[in-house]
Motif scaffolding. Structure first.
Motif, PDB file in Angstrom:
ATOM      1  N   VAL A  16      17.565 -25.434 -16.532  1.00  0.00           N
ATOM      2  CA  VAL A  16      16.430 -25.516 -15.709  1.00  0.00           C
ATOM      3  C   VAL A  16      15.365 -24.792 -16.526  1.00  0.00           C
ATOM      4  O   VAL A  16      15.386 -23.984 -17.374  1.00  0.00           O
ATOM      5  CB  VAL A  16      16.596 -24.327 -14.506  1.00  0.00           C
ATOM      6  CG1 VAL A  16      15.338 -24.419 -13.838  1.00  0.00           C
ATOM      7  CG2 VAL A  16      17.764 -24.881 -13.706  1.00  0.00           C
ATOM      8  N   ALA A  17      14.121 -25.952 -16.582  1.00  0.00           N
ATOM      9  CA  ALA A  17      12.956 -25.354 -17.380  1.00  0.00           C
ATOM     10  C   ALA A  17      12.213 -24.135 -16.936  1.00  0.00           C
ATOM     11  O   ALA A  17      12.256 -23.862 -15.765  1.00  0.00           O
ATOM     12  CB  ALA A  17      12.035 -26.613 -17.613  1.00  0.00           C
ATOM     13  N   GLY A  18      11.700 -23.321 -17.829  1.00  0.00           N
ATOM     14  CA  GLY A  18      10.955 -22.198 -17.532  1.00  0.00           C
ATOM     15  C   GLY A  18      11.578 -20.938 -18.041  1.00  0.00           C
ATOM     16  O   GLY A  18      12.486 -20.898 -18.434  1.00  0.00           O
ATOM     17  N   ASN A  19      10.458 -19.924 -17.879  1.00  0.00           N
ATOM     18  CA  ASN A  19      11.132 -18.669 -18.598  1.00  0.00           C
ATOM     19  C   ASN A  19      11.677 -17.856 -17.637  1.00  0.00           C
ATOM     20  O   ASN A  19      12.177 -16.645 -17.893  1.00  0.00           O
ATOM     21  CB  ASN A  19       9.746 -17.976 -19.070  1.00  0.00           C
ATOM     22  CG  ASN A  19       9.062 -18.611 -20.387  1.00  0.00           C
ATOM     23  OD1 ASN A  19       9.862 -19.202 -20.889  1.00  0.00           O
ATOM     24  ND2 ASN A  19       7.871 -18.459 -20.448  1.00  0.00           N
ATOM     25  N   ASP A  20      11.775 -18.113 -16.327  1.00  0.00           N
ATOM     26  CA  ASP A  20      12.241 -17.329 -15.311  1.00  0.00           C
ATOM     27  C   ASP A  20      13.955 -17.383 -15.156  1.00  0.00           C
ATOM     28  O   ASP A  20      14.267 -16.908 -14.505  1.00  0.00           O
ATOM     29  CB  ASP A  20      11.698 -17.496 -13.747  1.00  0.00           C
ATOM     30  CG  ASP A  20      11.727 -18.881 -13.377  1.00  0.00           C
ATOM     31  OD1 ASP A  20      11.693 -20.073 -14.362  1.00  0.00           O
ATOM     32  OD2 ASP A  20      11.369 -19.272 -12.231  1.00  0.00           O
ATOM     33  N   VAL A  21      14.418 -18.576 -15.894  1.00  0.00           N
ATOM     34  CA  VAL A  21      15.653 -18.871 -15.878  1.00  0.00           C
ATOM     35  C   VAL A  21      16.266 -18.596 -17.142  1.00  0.00           C
ATOM     36  O   VAL A  21      15.854 -18.931 -18.263  1.00  0.00           O
ATOM     37  CB  VAL A  21      16.099 -20.278 -15.682  1.00  0.00           C
ATOM     38  CG1 VAL A  21      17.493 -20.600 -15.371  1.00  0.00           C
ATOM     39  CG2 VAL A  21      15.322 -20.537 -14.300  1.00  0.00           C
ATOM     40  N   ARG A  22      17.867 -17.844 -17.157  1.00  0.00           N
ATOM     41  CA  ARG A  22      18.516 -17.426 -18.509  1.00  0.00           C
ATOM     42  C   ARG A  22      19.454 -18.050 -18.400  1.00  0.00           C
ATOM     43  O   ARG A  22      20.421 -17.441 -17.573  1.00  0.00           O
ATOM     44  CB  ARG A  22      18.353 -15.989 -18.498  1.00  0.00           C
ATOM     45  CG  ARG A  22      19.088 -15.307 -19.873  1.00  0.00           C
ATOM     46  CD  ARG A  22      19.304 -13.727 -19.260  1.00  0.00           C
ATOM     47  NE  ARG A  22      19.652 -13.614 -17.898  1.00  0.00           N
ATOM     48  CZ  ARG A  22      20.785 -13.926 -17.050  1.00  0.00           C
ATOM     49  NH1 ARG A  22      21.581 -14.479 -17.642  1.00  0.00           N
ATOM     50  NH2 ARG A  22      20.426 -13.632 -15.685  1.00  0.00           N
ATOM     51  N   GLU A  73      22.718 -21.485  -4.785  1.00  0.00           N
ATOM     52  CA  GLU A  73      21.396 -21.446  -5.342  1.00  0.00           C
ATOM     53  C   GLU A  73      20.264 -21.702  -4.628  1.00  0.00           C
ATOM     54  O   GLU A  73      20.437 -22.494  -3.645  1.00  0.00           O
ATOM     55  CB  GLU A  73      21.420 -22.571  -6.622  1.00  0.00           C
ATOM     56  CG  GLU A  73      20.060 -22.575  -7.479  1.00  0.00           C
ATOM     57  CD  GLU A  73      19.689 -21.186  -8.103  1.00  0.00           C
ATOM     58  OE1 GLU A  73      18.701 -20.730  -7.706  1.00  0.00           O
ATOM     59  OE2 GLU A  73      20.410 -20.663  -8.882  1.00  0.00           O
ATOM     60  N   SER A  74      19.312 -21.079  -4.547  1.00  0.00           N
ATOM     61  CA  SER A  74      18.090 -20.991  -3.701  1.00  0.00           C
ATOM     62  C   SER A  74      16.805 -21.800  -4.301  1.00  0.00           C
ATOM     63  O   SER A  74      16.030 -22.226  -3.532  1.00  0.00           O
ATOM     64  CB  SER A  74      17.587 -19.680  -3.405  1.00  0.00           C
ATOM     65  OG  SER A  74      17.279 -18.754  -4.370  1.00  0.00           O
ATOM     66  N   SER A  75      16.830 -21.794  -5.658  1.00  0.00           N
ATOM     67  CA  SER A  75      15.554 -22.555  -5.996  1.00  0.00           C
ATOM     68  C   SER A  75      15.740 -24.110  -6.166  1.00  0.00           C
ATOM     69  O   SER A  75      17.109 -24.755  -6.586  1.00  0.00           O
ATOM     70  CB  SER A  75      15.544 -22.210  -7.708  1.00  0.00           C
ATOM     71  OG  SER A  75      14.902 -23.392  -8.282  1.00  0.00           O
ATOM     72  N   LYS A  76      14.752 -24.739  -5.426  1.00  0.00           N
ATOM     73  CA  LYS A  76      14.875 -26.247  -5.403  1.00  0.00           C
ATOM     74  C   LYS A  76      15.071 -26.968  -6.671  1.00  0.00           C
ATOM     75  O   LYS A  76      15.821 -27.807  -6.921  1.00  0.00           O
ATOM     76  CB  LYS A  76      13.773 -26.803  -4.546  1.00  0.00           C
ATOM     77  CG  LYS A  76      14.032 -26.711  -3.041  1.00  0.00           C
ATOM     78  CD  LYS A  76      12.679 -27.305  -2.329  1.00  0.00           C
ATOM     79  CE  LYS A  76      12.707 -26.789  -0.752  1.00  0.00           C
ATOM     80  NZ  LYS A  76      14.036 -26.849  -0.085  1.00  0.00           N
TER      81      LYS A  76
END
Length: 185
Positions: A16-22, A73-76
């Motif tokens: 998943v792209a972005g800094n909020d996912v590790r 998972e709750s993120s679309k």
């Protein structure tokens, strides 16, 4: 990222792209599966991959012969990545994606009398209350039996505790900033 072992070994998976996912690193996933495999055969097990992100842990379990994986998972955006990864690997059965927050998804699975062998939880490190809530629920849940493993990935700067309700930590492994805590009832 790649699948480490099993049927889909060395196949690439998207994150998943972005800094909020590790995402759980390849090395940490390998450690996780080595410990689980030493405790019980992975073949024919049922897994919960809670806060699944890209689905890397659940996909690794399927690759190694798990019978069923429930991706929570709750993120679309993350759910879309899990679906893309499953489609790219042509995994036709043995999985279900539950697009809800962890609390609602776990309550649903518990009410359906789903019994799991391994439950992996990996909330965002900063959301410490998610560890407390999820581990607390699992400690009382019928989904977790005496032989089940509950594994929490967390930051080395946070410790979910040696005991959460009926769950007792029996092993703790650190790699870099990440720690795996292994629990049993």
């Amino acid at each position: 990222m790649r699948v480490i072992s099993g049927k889909y070994r060395s196949r690439q998976i998207q994150t998943v792209a972005g800094n909020d996912v590790r995402p759980t690193t390849d090395m940490l996933r390998e450690t996780l599966f080595n410990v689980v495999a030493a405790a019980r055969p992975i073949e024919d097990t049922v897994w919960l991959d809670v806060y699944a992100g890209s689905g890397a842990v659940g996909i690794e379990a399927l690759s190694r012969g798990a019978r069923e994986v429930y991706f929570v998972e709750s993120s679309k955006k993350a759910v879309a990545v899990i679906r893309k990864n499953i489609a790219a690997l042509e995994i036709e059965s043995g999985w279900e994606i539950i697009e809800r927050d962890a609390d609602a998804a776990l309550r649903r699975l518990d009410s359906q009398a789903i019994a799991c062998d391994v439950c992996f939880i990996d909330p965002p490190y900063a959301e410490e209350e998610e560890y407390e809530d999820t581990l607390g629920f699992l400690s009382q849940s019928q989904m977790i039996g005496p032989q089940s493993l509950v594994i929490a990935e967390h930051s080395k700067r946070y410790d979910p505790g040696d005991q959460v309700g009926a769950l007792v930590r029996f092993r703790k492994l650190q790699q870099g900033d990440a720690v795996l805590s292994f629990y049993r009832k």
